[in-house]
Write a protein that holds these residues in place. Structure first.
Motif, short mmCIF file in Angstrom:
data_model
loop_
_atom_site.label_atom_id
_atom_site.label_comp_id
_atom_site.label_asym_id
_atom_site.label_seq_id
_atom_site.Cartn_x
_atom_site.Cartn_y
_atom_site.Cartn_z
N ASP A 43 0.84 -1.20 0.00
CA ASP A 43 0.00 0.00 0.00
C ASP A 43 0.88 1.25 0.00
OD1 ASP A 43 -1.81 2.04 0.43
OD2 ASP A 43 -2.58 1.25 2.33
N ALA A 44 0.75 2.07 -1.05
CA ALA A 44 1.59 3.27 -1.15
C ALA A 44 1.29 4.29 -0.06
CB ALA A 44 1.39 3.92 -2.52
N PHE A 45 0.12 4.19 0.56
CA PHE A 45 -0.29 5.18 1.56
C PHE A 45 -0.09 4.72 3.00
CE2 PHE A 45 -2.44 6.31 -2.34
CZ PHE A 45 -2.22 7.66 -2.40
N SER A 46 0.61 3.60 3.17
CA SER A 46 0.93 3.11 4.52
C SER A 46 2.43 3.25 4.75
CB SER A 46 0.53 1.64 4.67
OG SER A 46 1.08 1.10 5.87
N VAL A 50 5.45 0.67 3.55
CA VAL A 50 6.55 1.08 2.67
C VAL A 50 7.89 0.83 3.35
CG1 VAL A 50 7.63 3.03 1.49
CG2 VAL A 50 5.15 2.75 1.41
N ALA A 51 7.96 1.10 4.64
CA ALA A 51 9.20 0.84 5.39
C ALA A 51 9.53 -0.65 5.36
CB ALA A 51 9.06 1.33 6.83
N SER A 52 8.51 -1.50 5.46
CA SER A 52 8.72 -2.94 5.40
C SER A 52 9.24 -3.36 4.02
CB SER A 52 7.41 -3.69 5.70
OG SER A 52 6.98 -3.44 7.03
N LEU A 108 -0.92 14.83 -0.56
CA LEU A 108 -0.98 13.37 -0.38
C LEU A 108 -0.45 12.98 1.00
CD1 LEU A 108 0.28 12.12 -3.85
CD2 LEU A 108 -2.05 12.00 -2.94
N ASN A 109 -1.20 12.10 1.65
CA ASN A 109 -0.83 11.65 2.99
C ASN A 109 -0.06 10.32 2.87
OD1 ASN A 109 -0.67 11.37 5.78
ND2 ASN A 109 -2.69 10.41 5.94
N TRP A 110 1.21 10.42 2.53
CA TRP A 110 2.03 9.23 2.39
C TRP A 110 3.47 9.53 2.74
CZ3 TRP A 110 1.89 8.02 -3.62
CH2 TRP A 110 2.48 9.07 -4.33
N ASP A 111 4.28 8.49 2.82
CA ASP A 111 5.71 8.66 3.10
C ASP A 111 6.45 7.54 2.38
OD1 ASP A 111 8.23 9.10 4.01
OD2 ASP A 111 7.82 8.68 6.13
N LEU A 112 6.91 7.86 1.19
CA LEU A 112 7.61 6.87 0.37
C LEU A 112 9.12 6.87 0.60
CD1 LEU A 112 5.69 7.59 -2.94
CD2 LEU A 112 5.45 5.54 -1.53
N GLU A 135 -7.98 -3.01 -8.12
CA GLU A 135 -8.68 -3.45 -6.92
C GLU A 135 -8.26 -2.66 -5.69
OE1 GLU A 135 -11.29 -5.72 -4.59
OE2 GLU A 135 -11.08 -5.68 -6.78
N VAL A 136 -6.96 -2.36 -5.57
CA VAL A 136 -6.45 -1.74 -4.34
C VAL A 136 -6.00 -0.29 -4.51
CG1 VAL A 136 -5.71 -3.97 -3.46
CG2 VAL A 136 -4.07 -2.54 -4.69
N GLY A 137 -5.85 0.18 -5.73
CA GLY A 137 -5.34 1.54 -5.94
C GLY A 137 -3.83 1.56 -6.04
N PRO A 138 -3.23 2.74 -6.03
CA PRO A 138 -1.77 2.87 -6.22
C PRO A 138 -0.97 2.05 -5.22
CG PRO A 138 -2.84 5.01 -6.38
CD PRO A 138 -3.89 4.05 -5.88
N MET A 139 0.06 1.40 -5.73
CA MET A 139 0.95 0.60 -4.89
C MET A 139 2.39 1.07 -5.03
SD MET A 139 -0.45 -3.31 -5.52
CE MET A 139 0.93 -4.00 -4.57
N ALA A 140 3.09 1.09 -3.91
CA ALA A 140 4.54 1.29 -3.94
C ALA A 140 5.13 -0.04 -4.38
CB ALA A 140 5.06 1.68 -2.56
N VAL A 141 5.86 -0.04 -5.50
CA VAL A 141 6.38 -1.30 -6.05
C VAL A 141 7.83 -1.12 -6.49
CG1 VAL A 141 6.09 -3.10 -7.79
CG2 VAL A 141 4.07 -1.93 -6.87
N SER A 142 8.66 -2.02 -6.05
CA SER A 142 10.06 -2.04 -6.47
C SER A 142 10.34 -3.42 -7.04
CB SER A 142 10.97 -1.74 -5.28
OG SER A 142 12.32 -1.71 -5.66
N SER A 143 11.46 -3.60 -7.71
CA SER A 143 11.77 -4.91 -8.27
C SER A 143 11.91 -5.94 -7.15
CB SER A 143 13.05 -4.84 -9.10
OG SER A 143 14.11 -4.32 -8.33
N ALA A 144 11.46 -7.14 -7.43
CA ALA A 144 11.41 -8.21 -6.41
C ALA A 144 12.75 -8.89 -6.27
CB ALA A 144 10.32 -9.21 -6.77
N ASN A 145 13.71 -8.16 -5.74
CA ASN A 145 15.04 -8.70 -5.52
C ASN A 145 15.70 -7.94 -4.37
OD1 ASN A 145 15.09 -6.53 -7.79
ND2 ASN A 145 17.16 -6.49 -6.94
N LYS A 146 16.71 -8.56 -3.78
CA LYS A 146 17.50 -7.85 -2.79
C LYS A 146 18.30 -6.77 -3.50
CE LYS A 146 16.62 -10.14 1.05
NZ LYS A 146 16.04 -9.47 2.26
#
Length: 268
Positions: A43-46, A50-52, A108-112, A135-146
């Motif tokens: 969730d981009a707004f949590s 985002v920290a996780s 916007l109430n978020w902290d990316l 379904e969920v709206g905007p998502m914070a998404v990065s590549s799925a790798n370390k």
């Protein structure tokens, strides 16, 4: 333990998207396919979520993830200024492997992360990703790798790097058709600037915008720290570029922050 869904099966795909949507709403992490590489998103707004996400990748706030959206309308709500060419670029290349760095809507109430007031946004051309995003709206998404490791073009590669403790749901969309990072374009300047070269060439961009400043190369003046962060990894961006999911920045974008998603602002 993570739940893995084979999205090639219609019933499993339906269940998987529903489970992933519930996980995102709870602030959990999910891995999803995109048109570039696999992305890890939430969730981009949590701020906690985002920290996780950043912790799961092993990166700090100086490399904020891009944001993936399911429609141009959703993107417009996040962006305060598209510049002179933003809408034209969206209409020409979205959905697709183009991440746009823009001035974010200030309310916007978020902290990316340390975005410097910008957001890297992309609409991927992947049916599973779009279904989840709508379904969920905007998502914070990065590549799925370390951070620092190769982006994942198969869900098994994402599982190998990210494990099953931090990720609630994996959506298996098969092998990514074009595991090339998204192109990242900065629209916060008067003239569009390529921060990372990817699936869309500068010639294609110039066909829409006219003048476009190319990606910084060796021998040219080194960019400031903010710009370097903006072009680091992403669901669709190579390491070293902001994230667009990496990412986002996306499979691969916020402030001069992967994605690919899109990798961050350089990924994806």
């Amino acid at each position: 333990m993570s739940r893995i869904y084979d999205c090639a099966d219609e019933s499993a795909r339906k269940d998987g998207v529903a489970d992933a949507a519930s996980a995102v709403r709870r602030g959990d992490l999910v891995v999803l396919p995109t048109d570039t590489v696999y992305g890890i998103g939430t969730d981009a707004f949590s701020p906690t979520a985002v920290a996780s996400l950043l912790a799961a990748k092993g990166r700090g706030r100086d490399m904020p993830p891009p944001v993936l959206v399911g429609s141009m309308r959703a993107a417009m709500a996040l962006v305060d200024d598209l510049g002179n060419h933003g809408r034209d670029l969206m209409e020409e290349f979205w959905p697709g492997p183009l991440t746009l760095v823009c001035t974010a809507t200030p309310s916007l109430n978020w902290d990316l992360g340390d975005t410097k007031g910008t957001v890297a946004v992309r609409m991927p051309m992947d049916p599973v990703a779009l279904e989840l995003l709508k379904e969920v709206g905007p998502m914070a998404v990065s590549s799925a790798n370390k951070s620092g490791q190769p982006a994942a073009s198969r869900v098994e590669e994402a599982v190998e790097q990210l494990g099953e403790e931090d990720v609630a749901v994996y959506l298996d969309g098969g092998v990514c058709e074009s595991p090339v990072a998204s192109t990242i374009v900065d629209l916060t300047y008067a003239v569009p600037r390529v921060l990372r070269t990817g699936a869309i060439s500068i010639e294609q961009l110039r066909g829409v915008c006219g003048t476009v400043i190319g990606e910084l190369r060796k021998g040219r003046t080194k960019p400031g720290k903010d710009e370097e962060a903006r072009v680091s990894e992403d669901t669709g961006t190579p390491e070293g570029a902001s994230s667009p999911e990496g990412a986002p920045g996306p499979e691969g974008a916020p402030g001069p922050a992967e994605t690919d998603v899109t990798p961050d602002r350089t990924e994806n």
